[in-house]
Design an enzyme around this catalytic site. Structure first.
Site, short mmCIF file in Angstrom:
data_model
loop_
_atom_site.label_atom_id
_atom_site.label_comp_id
_atom_site.label_asym_id
_atom_site.label_seq_id
_atom_site.Cartn_x
_atom_site.Cartn_y
_atom_site.Cartn_z
N GLU A 114 -7.75 -11.78 4.96
CA GLU A 114 -7.64 -12.49 3.68
C GLU A 114 -6.40 -11.97 2.93
O GLU A 114 -6.49 -11.34 1.88
CB GLU A 114 -8.93 -12.33 2.88
CG GLU A 114 -10.12 -12.96 3.60
CD GLU A 114 -11.48 -12.63 2.99
OE1 GLU A 114 -11.53 -12.10 1.86
OE2 GLU A 114 -12.50 -12.91 3.65
N HIS A 123 -11.35 -7.37 3.46
CA HIS A 123 -11.31 -8.20 4.67
C HIS A 123 -9.84 -8.41 5.06
O HIS A 123 -9.10 -9.09 4.34
CB HIS A 123 -12.00 -9.55 4.42
CG HIS A 123 -13.47 -9.42 4.18
ND1 HIS A 123 -14.17 -10.23 3.31
CD2 HIS A 123 -14.38 -8.53 4.69
CE1 HIS A 123 -15.44 -9.86 3.30
NE2 HIS A 123 -15.59 -8.84 4.13
N HIS A 129 -10.73 -11.52 -2.99
CA HIS A 129 -10.89 -12.02 -1.62
C HIS A 129 -10.10 -13.31 -1.42
O HIS A 129 -9.62 -13.92 -2.37
CB HIS A 129 -12.38 -12.33 -1.34
CG HIS A 129 -13.23 -11.12 -1.18
ND1 HIS A 129 -13.78 -10.75 0.02
CD2 HIS A 129 -13.60 -10.18 -2.08
CE1 HIS A 129 -14.48 -9.64 -0.15
NE2 HIS A 129 -14.39 -9.27 -1.42
N GLU A 185 -12.36 -15.30 -5.55
CA GLU A 185 -12.03 -15.98 -4.28
C GLU A 185 -10.83 -16.90 -4.49
O GLU A 185 -10.78 -17.63 -5.49
CB GLU A 185 -13.22 -16.81 -3.79
CG GLU A 185 -14.44 -16.00 -3.39
CD GLU A 185 -14.36 -15.44 -1.98
OE1 GLU A 185 -13.33 -15.67 -1.31
OE2 GLU A 185 -15.33 -14.79 -1.55
#
Length: 386
Positions: free
Chosen positions: A217, A214, A310, A384
């Site tokens: 990010e 992504h 991420h 994350e």
């Protein structure tokens, strides 16, 4: 493109204090600016290419600044209902003058920060505004604003060139071309392990790490850089890890999206982290080749761990998503919670075990984490970071 912007000569008249905005550079994102009054501007972000959504990432340049006066910027087309801007997050500012004079880089800035629903939306689309006030540090400065610390495709290429030229690191870090993206950009794969002193190399287990599927990010690229700095370093622990494991690393899965300033999608307007079940090599080359690379590794050696890195826009802390069946076995050695628990014990000030989740939702069936788990990698995670 920046050097040939026809507006520049017109706006640089002596009495005109209008700010000059520009985002036609690598990873830049800004679509439109409206001057509301002398020191207030309304900004609209460009959606991810070929979509009408995913406005989150912003990165733009501002010049013709005046110091010491309060400006207000309002971005009017965010698409997410909730945001860390409601909980203390500030935009990032970079001043070229401060960087030159004081070696000051990116820093958080902004007062009177508010994130709220507005009435711009049409039909089913609801939009949200982010507004903040601030003062530029210098007159006639060139400044940049960004959602998170930028890390461009060029930054990565410079980093990889430096590794390949390093006489020590290049011995145990081999950089190869995994494939080319839709736009023809190179997707690299790194193989990191110490040269084997015997024929027992096949006993080394593999660790597979990927990042930046992504584009918005960017924190995932900074974590990846931190990992690479560490594993390529000369500490005893790094040596031990390189003696015992083979690391396969894909540091940037979506270079096209990164370059054009997308937040979530590829050049086709697709979320690549939902495409691991697809067999269409032509449309999603980096995903197809990554999965094939992992299948080849699994034929040669055990894969101890897979992790896709991420950034998270609405939650705080660093945490992991893992995979477990509802009746996850009693075998503690292969329990998917073990590795995140160890991480939380070794760095409790950074990693939050209570934020970790281990259920496998239907909507995540096409993600790297779930597909690798179903291929047989029990330690399969998404990391994350806030």
């Amino acid at each position: 493109v920046r050097d040939h912007c026809p507006l520049k000569p017109v706006l640089h008249q002596k009495e005109d204090n209008t700010l000059i905005f520009e985002a036609r550079f690598e990873s830049g994102n800004l679509q439109k600016v409206v001057k509301i009054n002398e020191f207030e501007y309304q900004l609209t972000l460009r959606t991810d290419l070929y979509t009408s959504r995913h406005t989150q990432w912003y990165y733009f340049q501002v010049s013709n600044t005046q110091a010491g006066v309060p400006y207000r910027f309002t971005i009017v087309n965010f698409s997410k209902r909730n945001s860390l801007y409601k909980h203390g997050l500030q935009p990032l500012l970079y001043s070229e003058a401060d960087a030159k004079k004081h070696q000051v880089g990116w820093r958080r800035t902004g007062n009177e920060i508010k994130y709220y629903a507005n009435n711009v939306g049409q039909g089913r689309h609801r939009y949200f505004s982010l507004t903040w006030t601030f003062q530029f540090p210098h007159d006639q400065d060139t400044c940049y604003f960004a959602h998170c610390y930028p890390y461009t495709y060029s930054n990565l290429q410079e980093y990889l060139v430096a590794i390949s030229k390093d006489p020590v690191k290049s011995k145990f870090c081999k950089i190869h071309i995994l494939c080319r993206s839709l736009a023809g950009n190179i997707v690299n794969v790194l193989t990191i392990t110490n040269p084997s002193k015997s024929d027992k190399d096949t006993q080394r287990k593999a660790v597979i790490l990927t990042a930046r599927v992504h584009p918005g990010e960017t924190n995932s690229s900074w974590i990846m850089k931190g990992f690479l700095d560490y594993i390529l370093g000369d500490s005893d622990k790094a040596q031990l890890l390189r003696d015992n494991f083979v690391f396969k690393v894909v540091p940037m899965l979506n270079p096209d999206g990164v370059i054009v300033g997308n937040h979530r999608c590829s050049l086709m307007g697709q979320d690549l982290n939902r495409k691991y079940r697809s067999n269409v090599k032509k449309w999603y080359p980096s995903i197809w080749y990554t999965q094939n690379m992992i299948k080849r590794v699994m034929e040669q050696r055990d894969v101890f761990l897979y992790c896709d890195i991420h950034g998270h826009n609405r939650k705080q802390n660093v945490f992991m998503y893992g995979c477990e069946r509802k009746q996850e076995g009693k075998a503690p050695c292969a329990h998917p919670r073990s590795f995140p628990l160890l991480l939380s014990k070794s760095c409790p000030d950074m990693f939050s075990f209570p934020d970790c989740r281990f259920s496998v939702q239907k909507s995540k069936a096409g993600t790297g984490r779930v597909v690798m788990w179903k291929m047989g990698i029990s330690n399969s995670y998404t990391l994350e970071a806030s």
